[in-house]
Design an enzyme around this catalytic site. Sequence first.
Site, short mmCIF file in Angstrom:
data_model
loop_
_atom_site.label_atom_id
_atom_site.label_comp_id
_atom_site.label_asym_id
_atom_site.label_seq_id
_atom_site.Cartn_x
_atom_site.Cartn_y
_atom_site.Cartn_z
N SER A 53 0.80 -1.23 0.00
CA SER A 53 0.00 0.00 0.00
C SER A 53 0.83 1.28 0.00
O SER A 53 0.26 2.37 -0.15
CB SER A 53 -0.97 0.01 1.18
OG SER A 53 -2.03 -0.90 0.94
N LYS A 56 0.25 3.42 -3.03
CA LYS A 56 -0.87 4.35 -3.16
C LYS A 56 -0.41 5.80 -3.30
O LYS A 56 -0.94 6.55 -4.13
CB LYS A 56 -1.81 4.19 -1.97
CG LYS A 56 -2.60 2.88 -1.97
CD LYS A 56 -3.48 2.76 -0.74
CE LYS A 56 -4.48 1.61 -0.85
NZ LYS A 56 -3.86 0.29 -0.77
N TYR A 163 -11.20 1.64 3.96
CA TYR A 163 -9.99 1.28 3.23
C TYR A 163 -10.29 0.24 2.17
O TYR A 163 -10.97 -0.75 2.46
CB TYR A 163 -8.96 0.74 4.23
CG TYR A 163 -7.55 0.73 3.72
CD1 TYR A 163 -7.02 1.82 3.06
CD2 TYR A 163 -6.75 -0.38 3.92
CE1 TYR A 163 -5.72 1.82 2.60
CE2 TYR A 163 -5.44 -0.39 3.47
CZ TYR A 163 -4.94 0.70 2.81
OH TYR A 163 -3.65 0.70 2.35
#
Length: 386
Positions: A53, A56, A163
């Site tokens: 992640s 991102k 999320y």
Amino acid sequence: MGFDGSGIDGLLSAAVADGVFTGVVAMVVDRDGILYEGSAGAAGSDTIFRNASMTKALATTGALQLLEQGRIDLDQTVESILPEFGELQVLDGYDGDTPILNPPASKATIRQLMTHTAGCGYSFTNADLHRFCTETGFPEPFTGLKQSLSAPMTKHPGTMWDYGVNTDWLGLVVEKVSGQSLSTYLAEHLFGPLGMTDTTFAPTDEQRGRVLELTHRGPDGDLEPVDMDLPTDPEWDAAGHGSYGTARDYARFIRTMLNDGELDGTRVLQADTVTLAFSDHIEGIPMPEVMYSADPMLSLDVPAPPVPQGWGLGFHLMKVDLPGMRSNGTGGWSGLFNTYYWIDRAAGVGAVIMTQVLPFFDPKIVETVLGFELAVYAEVGAAAAA
């Protein structure tokens, strides 16, 4: 006025000796360069990590470049660019054994994709979505199957921070608007210009040889090799989790944000865009007190810090000064395999610490990461006072 990293060296070495992780790389930077670079165990400066992640923020930066160029707008609907997004329904729970699926009460926007308020979830952090995917055979994103992005939404847009695959959809926006694959776009407009030479969505054989082995904390507390990995040939460039890179590469990205979008004479974002990205965009939209796990193999429950927080465009924001730690306005996030970073623009310092262990938010690793941050700010304070 130097940065004495010996205490951090000791912290990392002790953690390896105590079985917290098999290998780790940590870096501390300011606007001018590297303050500290250290490693321990099976990892070194050229080790490549699954960014998960932490991808991102990189992908969102690509989208912010398109925003600057006027090619996208924060408040335009996602479906105006990607009509298939408009076909998603919201999973509003279950009626007995029957999933309750409804059209979203409003249309999600590009801004909401960037702030995780568009309504898209992850099956491993949402029990209803996990049940839906299990019962219907719907794939989850780590299979590399693009169909996973079309799972039902878990919230109505703009009602709750949740999320999920929001950033993956943002990556598809970048692809549609730029006419390039996400990996090609970012290589050309971010990784290449910033000299992030080992950051990629498709590691070469040589780079794969430098990827740290993934381990899992077993019930006895020991680390064991785990028989799972990200797919080597995914159907899409996953903006939410698909990149690999070194800690040194990510530190270059952190320095770029500390320098308002510029590094070594190369500008990838305008200063006002960076300020916009590090401003809270979810005022009034609640964040959960705990991000509950629906798959303990992948993640443990993640409690929110008991202080004011928010979300910028691609970054989690701390909205208060933490004594001896990061400042108000600091942006940061983490990756599933226990990688962590922060960008403290007020103090002019940022850091990244990377390992490859499941499940996420492993208590022993979290304790080490907190110790690392405290040690960083103790050094920064000492250097400033000298």
